[in-house]
Design a protein around this motif. Structure first.
Motif, PDB file in Angstrom:
ATOM      1  N   TYR A   1       0.708  -1.241  -0.010  1.00  0.00           N
ATOM      2  CA  TYR A   1      -0.103   0.148  -0.051  1.00  0.00           C
ATOM      3  C   TYR A   1       0.801   1.336  -0.076  1.00  0.00           C
ATOM      4  CZ  TYR A   1      -4.668  -2.027   0.337  1.00  0.00           C
ATOM      5  OH  TYR A   1      -6.226  -2.529   0.086  1.00  0.00           O
TER       6      TYR A   1
ATOM      7  N   ARG B   1     -10.917   3.878   2.272  1.00  0.00           N
ATOM      8  CA  ARG B   1     -10.060   4.705   1.709  1.00  0.00           C
ATOM      9  C   ARG B   1      -9.829   4.413   0.304  1.00  0.00           C
ATOM     10  NH1 ARG B   1      -5.727   3.728   6.087  1.00  0.00           N
ATOM     11  NH2 ARG B   1      -6.929   2.061   6.564  1.00  0.00           N
TER      12      ARG B   1
ATOM     13  N   ALA C   1      -9.484   5.307  -9.399  1.00  0.00           N
ATOM     14  CA  ALA C   1      -9.091   4.919  -8.077  1.00  0.00           C
ATOM     15  C   ALA C   1      -9.700   3.590  -7.516  1.00  0.00           C
ATOM     16  CB  ALA C   1      -9.639   5.972  -7.104  1.00  0.00           C
TER      17      ALA C   1
ATOM     18  N   TYR D   1      -7.542   4.830  -3.572  1.00  0.00           N
ATOM     19  CA  TYR D   1      -6.043   4.896  -3.746  1.00  0.00           C
ATOM     20  C   TYR D   1      -5.694   4.739  -5.120  1.00  0.00           C
ATOM     21  CZ  TYR D   1      -5.379   3.557   0.930  1.00  0.00           C
ATOM     22  OH  TYR D   1      -5.326   3.161   2.467  1.00  0.00           O
TER      23      TYR D   1
ATOM     24  N   ASP E   1       1.045   5.752  -6.679  1.00  0.00           N
ATOM     25  CA  ASP E   1       1.920   6.877  -6.556  1.00  0.00           C
ATOM     26  C   ASP E   1       3.425   7.071  -7.468  1.00  0.00           C
ATOM     27  OD1 ASP E   1       3.763   8.813  -5.503  1.00  0.00           O
ATOM     28  OD2 ASP E   1       3.684   8.145  -3.541  1.00  0.00           O
TER      29      ASP E   1
ATOM     30  N   LEU F   1       1.201   3.381  -3.189  1.00  0.00           N
ATOM     31  CA  LEU F   1       0.038   4.146  -3.654  1.00  0.00           C
ATOM     32  C   LEU F   1      -0.035   5.477  -2.886  1.00  0.00           C
ATOM     33  CD1 LEU F   1      -2.455   1.079  -3.289  1.00  0.00           C
ATOM     34  CD2 LEU F   1      -0.960   1.458  -5.172  1.00  0.00           C
ATOM     35  N   LYS F   2      -1.060   6.126  -3.240  1.00  0.00           N
ATOM     36  CA  LYS F   2      -1.308   7.328  -2.574  1.00  0.00           C
ATOM     37  C   LYS F   2      -2.842   7.620  -2.439  1.00  0.00           C
ATOM     38  CE  LYS F   2      -0.920  10.387  -6.701  1.00  0.00           C
ATOM     39  NZ  LYS F   2      -0.340  11.661  -7.117  1.00  0.00           N
ATOM     40  N   GLN F   3      -3.261   8.067  -1.140  1.00  0.00           N
ATOM     41  CA  GLN F   3      -4.613   8.113  -1.129  1.00  0.00           C
ATOM     42  C   GLN F   3      -5.025   9.369  -1.784  1.00  0.00           C
ATOM     43  OE1 GLN F   3      -5.529   7.906   3.078  1.00  0.00           O
ATOM     44  NE2 GLN F   3      -7.751   8.179   2.832  1.00  0.00           N
TER      45      GLN F   3
END
Length: 470
Positions: free
Chosen positions: A287, A310, A300, A312, A315, A290-292
């Protein structure tokens, strides 16, 4: 190769994918990262295991019964009772399953064996569900030429002389020396394969390590109360009633360091040996690639279980170009410190997994490359046909950590569409709950299609109402 996930009659497109990838890559080694067996396939209905420790064939999923009916497969016990013939014993049923597992292996390994390429395999969360556990599957794999899975007592150097000198891709000596005779083995699916230097010495240039990442967490006996709900909604509760996915054992985590120390001792220079690791289920650190993002962000995906609620995207600062995120990372709820153990041991530069069929990214976090190969099978859910494939690695002896990797995809090697594109379409848009529905609606093309359909339907309804009011 990740997630072949098939029964005895392996899908022809899967075989074509493997054949095409081997022709293109001319590999020195094939690594199978788990879920080669579609353990819930109707072919294994007589011995299916929802979880280890259950009675084989006692708790078959409702969806498997439906699939068996559609394929004309009936449990042998039911057929015997109907025909008044002797009911097969459990040993007889398991013997039949062993033959089916052997047939599955023979089918997808045929292109590998015909090319003279050695192979190594670890295990996923579906392999054992056929009723034959990893230790027996390991024995079956070793029946095939070129298998490098070692057979040894835990913690000892393996010895497998019959497979000690695999042939190379063209029938000659392999371009690199990879042998199970010098492997360091812990358990089925957890072992290290030293790759020797090209100068003919016994110096280990790098290591290819496989790790058995487990299957499901929790004790099946503790979940009996939820079984009626599981039967009704077997897909939705496949994880919830088991406390999530499994992890490598504590022994395997400790072994990551001890095997590295043994490899270093063999070289006698005290330096960690450059090592790439492969397993099935990814650890939670994936995880971190990745970026939220806000929930309405196009493409996403929502996180699963511990990371639920959340959304994601990849990234791009840490992921290689060409990376793809198609679904949530299906890691265990517990972080057992595997990535920390890899870093502490030294030498490990990358960990690659399967398990999440639609993911094909490579990110660099925590001093390691963490990456995926998507499914190369066509008998399971996954991305569009053109994105299914096999990941190729090329290593430079002078600096194995500076490796090159790319996907060998169906679209690149075979064509845009498979022989059953309708099925693949539904597998690509498989809706198993509200989360997967929302993920699908975040795909711009899907959202546009739904919006257009809704708009046309609304316009037609307005026109109809207008006519009725005239």
């Amino acid at each position: 190769m990740a997630d072949i996930q098939d029964g005895p009659a392996v899908n022809r497109d899967t075989i074509r994918m493997i054949e095409a990838a081997i022709r293109e890559a001319k590999p020195d080694l094939v690594v199978l990262t788990g879920d080669q067996i579609r353990g819930y396939d109707p072919a294994y209905i007589d011995t299916f295991l929802r979880r280890r420790g259950e009675e084989p064939g006692a708790r078959v999923r409702a969806v498997t019964h439906v699939e068996a009916f559609l394929k004309g497969i009936r449990p042998r016990v039911a057929v015997s009772e109907l025909e008044g013939t002797p009911v097969p014993t459990l040993d007889e049923l398991l013997d039949a399953t062993r033959d089916k597992v052997r047939a599955t292996f023979a089918a997808f390994l045929k292109p590998v064996i015909n090319a003279g390429v050695p192979f190594a395999a670890t295990y996923g969360n579906h392999d054992f569900q056929c009723g034959i556990l990893a230790d027996e599957q390991d024995d079956i794999y070793r029946e095939f030429p070129g298998c490098l899975n070692p057979k040894a007592a835990a913690g000892h150097t393996a010895s497998n002389a019959s497979n000690a000198n695999p042939v190379g891709p063209t029938g000659d000596a392999p371009r690199v020396a990879v042998s199970s005779a010098s492997a360091i083995g812990l358990e089925p699916g957890t072992f290290a394969l030293p790759v020797l230097s090209s100068d003919g010495s016994n110096h280990i240039a790098m290591s290819v390590t496989l790790v058995n990442s487990g299957d499901y967490a929790g004790n099946p006996a503790e979940n009996d109360a939820q079984y009626p709900q599981y039967v009704v909604n077997s897909r939705g509760l496949d994880l919830a009633d088991s406390d999530g996915y499994g992890t490598p054992t504590s022994e395997a985590i400790a072994w990551l360091g001890s095997s590295q120390r043994e490899l270093s001792a063999r070289n006698g220079d005290g330096r960690p040996v450059p090592t790439i690791a492969f397993q099935h289920i990814p650890p939670q650190e994936y995880y971190d690639c990745l970026k939220q993002v806000p929930a309405w962000t196009p493409n996403a995906v929502e996180g699963a279980r511990t990371f639920a609620g959340r959304c994601y995207v990849l990234d791009e600062k840490v992921c290689r170009p060409g990376s793809r995120l198609g679904e949530a990372i299906g890691c265990a709820d517990e972080n057992v410190g595997e990535v920390a153990a890899l870093r502490e041991a030294g030498g490990y530069f990358a960990l690659f997994c399967g398990h999440d069929h639609k993911n094909a990214f490579v990110g660099h976090v925590h001093g390691l490359d963490l990456g995926y190969a998507p499914t190369c099978g066509f008998e399971c859910y996954g991305p569009k046909s053109r994105y299914r494939g096999i990941r190729l690695f090329e290593f430079h002896e002078s600096d194995p950590a500076a490796y090159e990797t790319r996907m060998l995809t169906w679209g690149e090697l075979v064509g845009r569409y498979s022989s059953n594109e309708v099925r693949v379409f539904f597998e690509d848009h498989c809706i198993t709950g509200t989360i997967s529905l929302r993920n699908d609606l975040r795909r711009p093309q899907v959202f546009a299609a739904v919006a257009l359909t809704t708009s046309l339907a609304f316009a037609a309804l307005v026109r109809r109402i207008a006519r009725m009011l005239r």
